[in-house]
Design a protein around this motif. Sequence first.
Motif, PDB file in Angstrom:
ATOM      1  N   ALA A 344       0.992  -1.341  -0.094  1.00 37.70           N
ATOM      2  CA  ALA A 344       0.024   0.109  -0.004  1.00 37.70           C
ATOM      3  C   ALA A 344       0.960   1.324  -0.060  1.00 37.70           C
ATOM      4  O   ALA A 344       0.503   2.249  -0.724  1.00 37.70           O
ATOM      5  CB  ALA A 344      -0.934  -0.015   1.104  1.00 37.70           C
ATOM      6  N   ARG A 345       1.939   1.279   0.743  1.00 42.15           N
ATOM      7  CA  ARG A 345       3.037   2.415   0.801  1.00 42.15           C
ATOM      8  C   ARG A 345       3.452   2.447  -0.702  1.00 42.15           C
ATOM      9  O   ARG A 345       3.753   3.657  -1.141  1.00 42.15           O
ATOM     10  CB  ARG A 345       4.059   2.249   1.815  1.00 42.15           C
ATOM     11  N   LEU A 346       4.032   1.596  -1.263  1.00 41.26           N
ATOM     12  CA  LEU A 346       4.485   1.709  -2.683  1.00 41.26           C
ATOM     13  C   LEU A 346       3.456   2.145  -3.578  1.00 41.26           C
ATOM     14  O   LEU A 346       4.027   3.252  -4.265  1.00 41.26           O
ATOM     15  CB  LEU A 346       5.207   0.405  -3.017  1.00 41.26           C
ATOM     16  N   GLN A 347       2.410   1.893  -3.476  1.00 35.70           N
ATOM     17  CA  GLN A 347       1.528   2.394  -4.437  1.00 35.70           C
ATOM     18  C   GLN A 347       0.819   3.782  -4.219  1.00 35.70           C
ATOM     19  O   GLN A 347       0.145   4.283  -5.031  1.00 35.70           O
ATOM     20  CB  GLN A 347       0.156   1.415  -4.431  1.00 35.70           C
ATOM     21  N   THR A 348       1.317   4.461  -3.271  1.00 38.71           N
ATOM     22  CA  THR A 348       1.306   5.778  -2.875  1.00 38.71           C
ATOM     23  C   THR A 348       2.140   6.539  -3.034  1.00 38.71           C
ATOM     24  O   THR A 348       2.116   7.796  -2.815  1.00 38.71           O
ATOM     25  CB  THR A 348       0.057   6.066  -1.454  1.00 38.71           C
ATOM     26  N   TYR A 349       3.387   5.879  -3.254  1.00 36.65           N
ATOM     27  CA  TYR A 349       4.564   6.842  -3.532  1.00 36.65           C
ATOM     28  C   TYR A 349       4.777   7.322  -4.917  1.00 36.65           C
ATOM     29  O   TYR A 349       4.285   6.776  -5.879  1.00 36.65           O
ATOM     30  CB  TYR A 349       5.783   5.672  -3.237  1.00 36.65           C
ATOM     31  N   ASP A 350       5.318   8.509  -4.982  1.00 36.07           N
ATOM     32  CA  ASP A 350       5.499   9.117  -6.300  1.00 36.07           C
ATOM     33  C   ASP A 350       6.356   8.416  -7.266  1.00 36.07           C
ATOM     34  O   ASP A 350       6.180   8.608  -8.435  1.00 36.07           O
ATOM     35  CB  ASP A 350       5.570  10.352  -6.074  1.00 36.07           C
ATOM     36  N   PHE A 351       7.310   7.767  -7.024  1.00 38.43           N
ATOM     37  CA  PHE A 351       8.436   7.266  -7.752  1.00 38.43           C
ATOM     38  C   PHE A 351       9.033   8.206  -8.865  1.00 38.43           C
ATOM     39  O   PHE A 351       8.663   8.166 -10.069  1.00 38.43           O
ATOM     40  CB  PHE A 351       7.884   6.206  -8.606  1.00 38.43           C
ATOM     41  N   PRO A 352       9.614   9.349  -8.417  1.00 42.31           N
ATOM     42  CA  PRO A 352      10.241  10.138  -9.476  1.00 42.31           C
ATOM     43  C   PRO A 352      11.434   9.535 -10.180  1.00 42.31           C
ATOM     44  O   PRO A 352      11.624   9.824 -11.378  1.00 42.31           O
ATOM     45  CB  PRO A 352      11.106  11.530  -8.673  1.00 42.31           C
ATOM     46  N   GLY A 353      11.880   8.260  -9.686  1.00 38.80           N
ATOM     47  CA  GLY A 353      12.845   7.549 -10.277  1.00 38.80           C
ATOM     48  C   GLY A 353      12.402   6.192 -11.048  1.00 38.80           C
ATOM     49  O   GLY A 353      13.016   5.612 -11.518  1.00 38.80           O
ATOM     50  N   ASN A 354      10.998   6.125 -11.127  1.00 43.29           N
ATOM     51  CA  ASN A 354      10.245   5.116 -11.607  1.00 43.29           C
ATOM     52  C   ASN A 354      10.817   3.641 -11.294  1.00 43.29           C
ATOM     53  O   ASN A 354      11.246   3.498 -10.097  1.00 43.29           O
ATOM     54  CB  ASN A 354      10.265   5.347 -13.319  1.00 43.29           C
ATOM     55  N   VAL A 355      10.703   2.805 -12.419  1.00 43.38           N
ATOM     56  CA  VAL A 355      11.151   1.270 -11.984  1.00 43.38           C
ATOM     57  C   VAL A 355      12.531   1.372 -11.281  1.00 43.38           C
ATOM     58  O   VAL A 355      12.772   0.311 -10.637  1.00 43.38           O
ATOM     59  CB  VAL A 355      10.898   0.601 -13.291  1.00 43.38           C
ATOM     60  N   ARG A 356      13.580   1.903 -11.882  1.00 42.30           N
ATOM     61  CA  ARG A 356      14.961   2.030 -11.385  1.00 42.30           C
ATOM     62  C   ARG A 356      14.889   2.364  -9.956  1.00 42.30           C
ATOM     63  O   ARG A 356      15.539   1.636  -9.125  1.00 42.30           O
ATOM     64  CB  ARG A 356      15.604   2.839 -12.137  1.00 42.30           C
ATOM     65  N   GLU A 357      13.940   3.301  -9.305  1.00 37.72           N
ATOM     66  CA  GLU A 357      13.903   3.609  -8.103  1.00 37.72           C
ATOM     67  C   GLU A 357      13.366   2.568  -7.203  1.00 37.72           C
ATOM     68  O   GLU A 357      13.678   2.310  -6.241  1.00 37.72           O
ATOM     69  CB  GLU A 357      13.184   4.888  -7.741  1.00 37.72           C
ATOM     70  N   LEU A 358      12.337   1.817  -7.863  1.00 36.51           N
ATOM     71  CA  LEU A 358      11.622   0.833  -7.135  1.00 36.51           C
ATOM     72  C   LEU A 358      12.791  -0.344  -6.792  1.00 36.51           C
ATOM     73  O   LEU A 358      12.625  -1.086  -5.865  1.00 36.51           O
ATOM     74  CB  LEU A 358      10.566   0.286  -7.864  1.00 36.51           C
ATOM     75  N   GLU A 359      13.473  -0.678  -7.764  1.00 35.24           N
ATOM     76  CA  GLU A 359      14.584  -1.643  -7.768  1.00 35.24           C
ATOM     77  C   GLU A 359      15.343  -1.184  -6.512  1.00 35.24           C
ATOM     78  O   GLU A 359      15.869  -2.234  -5.573  1.00 35.24           O
ATOM     79  CB  GLU A 359      15.547  -1.857  -9.138  1.00 35.24           C
ATOM     80  N   ASN A 360      15.918  -0.096  -6.397  1.00 31.66           N
ATOM     81  CA  ASN A 360      16.927   0.341  -5.464  1.00 31.66           C
ATOM     82  C   ASN A 360      16.143   0.304  -4.139  1.00 31.66           C
ATOM     83  O   ASN A 360      16.855  -0.213  -2.948  1.00 31.66           O
ATOM     84  CB  ASN A 360      17.437   1.841  -5.789  1.00 31.66           C
ATOM     85  N   ILE A 361      14.987   0.717  -3.870  1.00 28.92           N
ATOM     86  CA  ILE A 361      14.207   0.884  -2.609  1.00 28.92           C
ATOM     87  C   ILE A 361      14.161  -0.773  -2.269  1.00 28.92           C
ATOM     88  O   ILE A 361      14.456  -1.117  -1.096  1.00 28.92           O
ATOM     89  CB  ILE A 361      12.735   1.226  -2.745  1.00 28.92           C
ATOM     90  N   LEU A 362      13.706  -1.623  -3.122  1.00 29.74           N
ATOM     91  CA  LEU A 362      13.640  -3.200  -2.619  1.00 29.74           C
ATOM     92  C   LEU A 362      14.776  -3.706  -2.334  1.00 29.74           C
ATOM     93  O   LEU A 362      14.962  -4.870  -1.502  1.00 29.74           O
ATOM     94  CB  LEU A 362      12.668  -3.872  -3.736  1.00 29.74           C
ATOM     95  N   GLU A 363      15.951  -3.526  -3.029  1.00 28.71           N
ATOM     96  CA  GLU A 363      17.197  -4.108  -2.816  1.00 28.71           C
ATOM     97  C   GLU A 363      17.732  -3.330  -1.317  1.00 28.71           C
ATOM     98  O   GLU A 363      18.202  -4.540  -0.735  1.00 28.71           O
ATOM     99  CB  GLU A 363      18.202  -3.756  -4.009  1.00 28.71           C
ATOM    100  N   ARG A 364      17.522  -2.319  -1.131  1.00 34.69           N
ATOM    101  CA  ARG A 364      17.908  -1.730   0.102  1.00 34.69           C
ATOM    102  C   ARG A 364      17.248  -2.512   1.352  1.00 34.69           C
ATOM    103  O   ARG A 364      17.654  -3.017   2.178  1.00 34.69           O
ATOM    104  CB  ARG A 364      17.799  -0.390   0.376  1.00 34.69           C
ATOM    105  N   ALA A 365      15.710  -2.637   1.040  1.00 32.96           N
ATOM    106  CA  ALA A 365      14.932  -3.471   2.284  1.00 32.96           C
ATOM    107  C   ALA A 365      15.337  -4.545   2.209  1.00 32.96           C
ATOM    108  O   ALA A 365      15.449  -5.279   3.296  1.00 32.96           O
ATOM    109  CB  ALA A 365      13.601  -3.211   2.003  1.00 32.96           C
ATOM    110  N   PHE A 366      15.485  -5.424   1.304  1.00 39.91           N
ATOM    111  CA  PHE A 366      15.887  -6.599   1.248  1.00 39.91           C
ATOM    112  C   PHE A 366      17.118  -7.068   2.075  1.00 39.91           C
ATOM    113  O   PHE A 366      17.322  -8.006   2.677  1.00 39.91           O
ATOM    114  CB  PHE A 366      16.261  -7.325  -0.319  1.00 39.91           C
ATOM    115  N   THR A 367      18.207  -6.464   1.902  1.00 40.66           N
ATOM    116  CA  THR A 367      19.629  -6.499   2.387  1.00 40.66           C
ATOM    117  C   THR A 367      19.244  -6.208   4.026  1.00 40.66           C
ATOM    118  O   THR A 367      20.126  -6.700   4.945  1.00 40.66           O
ATOM    119  CB  THR A 367      20.565  -5.773   1.668  1.00 40.66           C
ATOM    120  N   LEU A 368      18.624  -5.007   4.255  1.00 38.28           N
ATOM    121  CA  LEU A 368      18.461  -4.528   5.571  1.00 38.28           C
ATOM    122  C   LEU A 368      17.444  -5.184   6.486  1.00 38.28           C
ATOM    123  O   LEU A 368      17.720  -5.239   7.734  1.00 38.28           O
ATOM    124  CB  LEU A 368      18.418  -3.174   5.804  1.00 38.28           C
TER     125      LEU A 368
END
Length: 459
Positions: A344-368
Amino acid sequence: MTRYTALIVDDEPDIRDLLEITLGRMGITTHTAADVTSAKALLGAETVHLCLTDMNLPDGNGIELVQWIQQHCPNTPAAVITAYGSMDTAIEALKAGAFDFVSKPVELPRLRELVNSALKLSEPIGNNISEPDEPGLLLGTSAEIQWLRKQTRKLARSQAPVFISGESGSGKELVARMIHLQGPRHEGSFIAVNCGAIPSELMESEFFGHKKGSFTGAIDNKDGLFRSANGGTLFLDEVADLPLAMQVKLLRAIQEKAVRPVGESKEFPVDIRVLSATHKNLYELVKSGHFRQDLFYRINVIELTVPPLRARAGDIPLLASHILQRIAQDYECEPARLTDSAIARLQTYDFPGNVRELENILERAFTLCDSDDIDATELQLGSAPVAPEEQTLSASDTGSQPIALPEGELDLENYLETIERQAIEKALEATRWNKTAAAKRLGISFRALRYKLKKLGME
């Protein structure tokens, strides 16, 4: 072996005879028509795999016939024969849906290339992208992404240059790759180049190649990007970053279908399809004089806009699941899952960096994250957290001892990487190479340790 049939439409008997002989020697059955009316009648009565039509006909023109074929025989590629130097007419034909064009006087090698490329459209391309609803590299079920997949399939059947516009990180290269994979050039190379990443003094050599000894450092012959993409597709990403001097040379290479390597006295023919993209507004750059208008019209025969991620928020759960699966494979870990609140949080986020930003967000969350479930708070949206690859060890990681800087110039990235590597080695030694215990000692998650081991080549 499949027997192909072609329709030749021209009111000049000599041209019809020349084309019939050429295609006949290629093993292709031919039908001929002298006008648009006869051509339509033949197309309605016969199975035709290719139509070659002249532009000027007694009862109409080739563009009208191309448009009719698009409506009534959409699986039949049509190519037009244009007068010498009539580039505007050729572009108009491509916009109308023509597969390609050939100029008079007809060069037979060029004609054979065109015919062979067109006939490949009648062949199956592969199980991974042959189904009409297969998303391939463009994941999602939203109306926007389904429209985009439909357009890529349609544009793949043409040789027209396509300009792909869209915000940074929206997936323009993926769209270009899908156009290539679904078209007749799928067996050829797909060469992608970031025009903004090439130093201006090296551009001509990078694009067109060079001859050995043509300048200092040219120790071998080099083909260049155009010749490397011969028979395939050349994707010019961030084409707006090309300097004006290079734009002139690029335009000539595209129009002439030939390149001259640095230091060479002769040109080499190239058979490529050019796709281009940028996140900048090319229209404004043309108005301001920073991008040549003639090149703009040459690469922008057809424009395709990639929607931003925020315009298709419904695709985010599927995209996120796919990205997390891929990350887990890279780290050789069990895949993590997003909680409902995280989605739900991701679906309300603006994503100025689009799919590339989504990849970075998920990679960071996955590792931490410490569990297999990623919650909304672990996405760290709304702040500016440091990406995993940019993180360095805190004082607690290094034993709270002050760090002495070496003398002279400092390569900060390599220096911090060395400290990080040493700290991880000490933690592993202290825990007798127990990665779980070492991660706890370093104050990071087990996944974060796996990430760093992979990144630093310490696995």
